[in-house]
Design a protein around this motif. Sequence first.
Motif, short mmCIF file in Angstrom:
data_model
loop_
_atom_site.label_atom_id
_atom_site.label_comp_id
_atom_site.label_asym_id
_atom_site.label_seq_id
_atom_site.Cartn_x
_atom_site.Cartn_y
_atom_site.Cartn_z
N ASN A 129 0.81 -1.22 0.00
CA ASN A 129 0.00 0.00 0.00
C ASN A 129 0.85 1.27 0.00
N MET A 130 2.17 1.12 -0.15
CA MET A 130 3.07 2.27 -0.18
C MET A 130 3.77 2.35 -1.52
N PRO A 131 4.20 3.54 -1.95
CA PRO A 131 4.95 3.65 -3.21
C PRO A 131 6.32 3.02 -3.09
N TRP A 132 6.83 2.51 -4.21
CA TRP A 132 8.14 1.85 -4.22
C TRP A 132 9.09 2.72 -5.03
N TYR A 133 9.97 3.42 -4.33
CA TYR A 133 10.96 4.27 -4.98
C TYR A 133 12.19 3.42 -5.32
N GLY A 134 12.65 3.51 -6.57
CA GLY A 134 13.78 2.69 -7.00
C GLY A 134 13.36 1.32 -7.46
N ILE A 135 12.09 1.14 -7.84
CA ILE A 135 11.58 -0.15 -8.28
C ILE A 135 12.19 -0.54 -9.62
N ASP A 136 12.28 -1.84 -9.88
CA ASP A 136 12.81 -2.32 -11.16
C ASP A 136 11.65 -2.69 -12.10
N PHE A 137 11.99 -3.04 -13.33
CA PHE A 137 10.99 -3.29 -14.37
C PHE A 137 10.03 -4.42 -14.00
N VAL A 138 10.58 -5.56 -13.58
CA VAL A 138 9.75 -6.73 -13.31
C VAL A 138 8.78 -6.47 -12.16
N ASN A 139 9.27 -5.91 -11.07
CA ASN A 139 8.40 -5.65 -9.93
C ASN A 139 7.36 -4.58 -10.23
N ALA A 140 7.69 -3.65 -11.11
CA ALA A 140 6.71 -2.64 -11.50
C ALA A 140 5.53 -3.29 -12.22
N ILE A 141 5.83 -4.27 -13.08
CA ILE A 141 4.76 -4.97 -13.81
C ILE A 141 3.92 -5.79 -12.83
N LYS A 142 4.58 -6.45 -11.88
CA LYS A 142 3.84 -7.23 -10.89
C LYS A 142 2.88 -6.34 -10.11
N ARG A 143 3.38 -5.21 -9.66
CA ARG A 143 2.53 -4.29 -8.88
C ARG A 143 1.38 -3.74 -9.72
N PHE A 144 1.63 -3.55 -10.99
CA PHE A 144 0.59 -3.03 -11.88
C PHE A 144 -0.63 -3.95 -11.87
N PHE A 145 -0.40 -5.25 -11.93
CA PHE A 145 -1.51 -6.20 -11.96
C PHE A 145 -2.04 -6.52 -10.56
N ILE A 146 -1.17 -6.52 -9.55
CA ILE A 146 -1.63 -6.77 -8.19
C ILE A 146 -2.58 -5.66 -7.73
N LYS A 147 -2.22 -4.43 -8.06
CA LYS A 147 -3.06 -3.29 -7.68
C LYS A 147 -3.97 -2.92 -8.86
N TYR A 148 -4.65 -3.91 -9.38
CA TYR A 148 -5.43 -3.80 -10.63
C TYR A 148 -6.41 -2.63 -10.60
N ALA A 149 -7.20 -2.51 -9.56
CA ALA A 149 -8.22 -1.46 -9.50
C ALA A 149 -8.07 -0.65 -8.22
N THR A 150 -6.82 -0.42 -7.80
CA THR A 150 -6.55 0.35 -6.60
C THR A 150 -6.32 1.81 -6.97
N PHE A 151 -7.27 2.66 -6.61
CA PHE A 151 -7.17 4.07 -6.96
C PHE A 151 -6.64 4.92 -5.81
N SER A 152 -6.59 4.36 -4.62
CA SER A 152 -6.04 5.08 -3.48
C SER A 152 -4.54 4.82 -3.40
N GLY A 153 -3.86 5.63 -2.59
CA GLY A 153 -2.42 5.45 -2.44
C GLY A 153 -1.63 6.16 -3.52
N GLY A 208 9.00 5.46 -11.08
CA GLY A 208 9.44 4.19 -11.62
C GLY A 208 8.29 3.22 -11.84
N GLU A 209 7.38 3.17 -10.87
CA GLU A 209 6.21 2.30 -11.01
C GLU A 209 5.40 2.66 -12.25
N PHE A 210 5.30 3.93 -12.54
CA PHE A 210 4.50 4.39 -13.68
C PHE A 210 5.21 4.19 -15.01
N TRP A 211 6.44 4.67 -15.12
CA TRP A 211 7.10 4.68 -16.44
C TRP A 211 7.59 3.31 -16.86
N TRP A 212 7.94 2.43 -15.92
CA TRP A 212 8.27 1.05 -16.31
C TRP A 212 7.06 0.37 -16.93
#
Length: 221
Positions: A60-84, A89-93
């Motif tokens: 539920n917290m932002p990940w600063y310094g995230i890598d490509f693979v983990n950014a993709i994982k978070r994208f799908f894990i937080k599929y419809a999470t609009f809060s937070g 890095g999470e966005f541009w990866w």
Amino acid sequence: MANVPPAPAASYTTSTGLPYAGTPSYDQMPPAAAPGYAPAQPGMPVGAPYGATAAEPPINMPWYGIDFVNAIKRFFIKYATFSGRASRGEFWWVMLFLFLVSFVFNMLTRASSFFNVLSAIWGLAILVPQIALAVRRVHDANLPGGWVALPYGIEVLGALVMTFSTISAVTSGLSGSSGGVGGGMAGILIGSLIMLAGAVTAIVLFAKQSDPQGARFDARQ
């Protein structure tokens, strides 16, 4: 001459007040005193050295310094999470990932129309998580989620102008009206410029620096 006892070695203490046992070499700071990669922010790991992979924060917290693979994982894990919040890095990866997938689909659709269906399904599947990620990204810049509508609204306006101008140009061409064709082409150009402005607005908005005050958008536990 009397023996003079050697001067005691310089001592160092860590940020917590505990002594540092090592002796730094020339022009080198004690490890405990070395500056971190980035200033502390809510959800940002403290003391991670430059170039190191940051430890994973809670989901539920932002990940600063995230890598490509983990950014993709978070994208799908937080599929419809609009809060937070979401770090840059999470966005541009994820944007890079979606661009690559779109490029692959464009190549495949030339070989078979079947991939047109898959491409449409994929586009619908990522619509909600893409908007949710954009909302979390502007939250990280301490902006309300409604700002996401600005670049998308400009893009939609440009697309509508281009669509109606294209229809006008085609209709005028079929009826033999050269003036109508010229006006339609001018409208297409204007629509293209509006869409370009929307793209620039999106880049500026989603590339904004993280603001610790954006923690106000975090979900209350």
